[in-house]
Design an enzyme around this catalytic site. Sequence first.
Site, mmCIF file in Angstrom:
data_model
loop_
_atom_site.group_PDB
_atom_site.id
_atom_site.type_symbol
_atom_site.label_atom_id
_atom_site.label_comp_id
_atom_site.label_asym_id
_atom_site.label_seq_id
_atom_site.Cartn_x
_atom_site.Cartn_y
_atom_site.Cartn_z
ATOM 1 N N LYS A 32 -21.780 -11.489 29.941
ATOM 2 C CA LYS A 32 -23.413 -11.263 30.166
ATOM 3 C C LYS A 32 -24.406 -12.458 29.608
ATOM 4 C CE LYS A 32 -25.745 -8.354 28.202
ATOM 5 N NZ LYS A 32 -27.050 -9.403 28.153
ATOM 6 N N ASP A 59 -28.543 -11.958 33.277
ATOM 7 C CA ASP A 59 -29.547 -10.617 32.860
ATOM 8 C C ASP A 59 -30.737 -10.941 32.221
ATOM 9 O OD1 ASP A 59 -30.597 -8.629 31.558
ATOM 10 O OD2 ASP A 59 -29.269 -8.247 29.873
ATOM 11 N N LYS A 61 -33.631 -9.021 34.042
ATOM 12 C CA LYS A 61 -34.932 -8.775 33.890
ATOM 13 C C LYS A 61 -35.873 -8.638 34.903
ATOM 14 C CE LYS A 61 -32.802 -6.237 29.629
ATOM 15 N NZ LYS A 61 -32.035 -6.946 29.113
ATOM 16 N N LEU A 62 -35.793 -9.074 35.507
ATOM 17 C CA LEU A 62 -36.904 -9.549 35.974
ATOM 18 C C LEU A 62 -38.143 -8.133 36.144
ATOM 19 C CD1 LEU A 62 -35.755 -12.543 38.911
ATOM 20 C CD2 LEU A 62 -35.926 -12.485 36.261
ATOM 21 N N ASP A 64 -41.946 -7.920 38.353
ATOM 22 C CA ASP A 64 -42.864 -9.509 39.262
ATOM 23 C C ASP A 64 -43.347 -8.653 40.170
ATOM 24 O OD1 ASP A 64 -45.022 -12.045 38.977
ATOM 25 O OD2 ASP A 64 -43.501 -12.445 37.456
ATOM 26 N N ILE A 65 -44.051 -9.467 41.069
ATOM 27 C CA ILE A 65 -44.457 -9.350 42.217
ATOM 28 C C ILE A 65 -43.964 -9.302 42.625
ATOM 29 C CG2 ILE A 65 -47.240 -9.853 41.521
ATOM 30 C CD1 ILE A 65 -46.883 -12.408 43.062
ATOM 31 N N THR A 122 -32.656 0.492 25.580
ATOM 32 C CA THR A 122 -31.912 1.299 24.893
ATOM 33 C C THR A 122 -31.915 1.273 23.584
ATOM 34 O OG1 THR A 122 -30.068 -0.451 24.718
ATOM 35 C CG2 THR A 122 -29.023 1.791 26.298
ATOM 36 N N ARG A 184 -21.033 0.431 20.395
ATOM 37 C CA ARG A 184 -19.967 0.820 18.937
ATOM 38 C C ARG A 184 -18.840 1.029 18.774
ATOM 39 N NH1 ARG A 184 -23.707 -2.308 20.386
ATOM 40 N NH2 ARG A 184 -25.742 -2.611 18.362
ATOM 41 N N GLY A 213 -22.105 -6.648 22.788
ATOM 42 C CA GLY A 213 -22.480 -7.840 22.430
ATOM 43 C C GLY A 213 -21.819 -8.145 21.114
ATOM 44 N N ARG A 214 -22.956 -7.491 19.671
ATOM 45 C CA ARG A 214 -23.032 -8.163 18.947
ATOM 46 C C ARG A 214 -21.253 -7.681 18.374
ATOM 47 N NH1 ARG A 214 -28.873 -7.443 17.389
ATOM 48 N NH2 ARG A 214 -28.458 -5.873 18.846
#
Length: 238
Positions: A32, A59, A61-62, A64-65, A122, A184, A213-214
Amino acid sequence: MSNSLIIALDFANKKEVDIFLSQFEQEQLFLKVGMELFYKEGPSIIAALKEKNHQIFLDLKLHDIPNTVKSAMRNMASLGVDLVNVHAAGGIPMMQGALEGLEAGTLSGSKRPDCIAVTQLTSTSEEQMQQQQLINVPLLDSVLHYASITKEAGLNGVVCSTLEAGAIREKIGTDFLTVTPGIRLDSDNVQDQVRVATPKKAKENGVSSIVVGRSITRSANPYESYLLFKNEWEGVTQ
């Protein structure tokens, strides 16, 4: 892309990404690329990762119009990514515009990227949603509503928490993707996530794909941590 473990490249630049990926040798991964990395490196980071035959979830996350999202998705599709996303809160016309852009931007002979919509992040609690977004219903109701309009718009699925995935599958069907961050191990710190679950719990809830991720990227031994998540996700016992 069902049954995928997606690694979130939570890094500031390509150099950090290269150091991380050097620990995975020739393994083909689903990665990602989020705002931090893409806004630093631009499309070149996608090209570099695709050269190594990794699958890519871009990723951004659009929200908008519709016409702006359509144009942006046309450009994103031309990069050859496998998965993209929008915010379901943008509405059905915006999501339909996203699909139109993806179709227009996909190279001839290539598969159109899957497109999913974010329901509620989340990191958002029910209290936050109600007080700050003024959505005066239970959080699950909000997530199910966003999932329903995402399906109506023709998208492939949603981003949600593991806690809501089962209800989404029951309401909308098993062919609708549920991609869940906030994953996790029991021993991990939940950090800034609120609605979290283990890979095992995600599997039990019928999740399509998990995003980690982390807990992997910041681990002392990322490859070993990756295997721990992968094995629990796939039900492999050690």
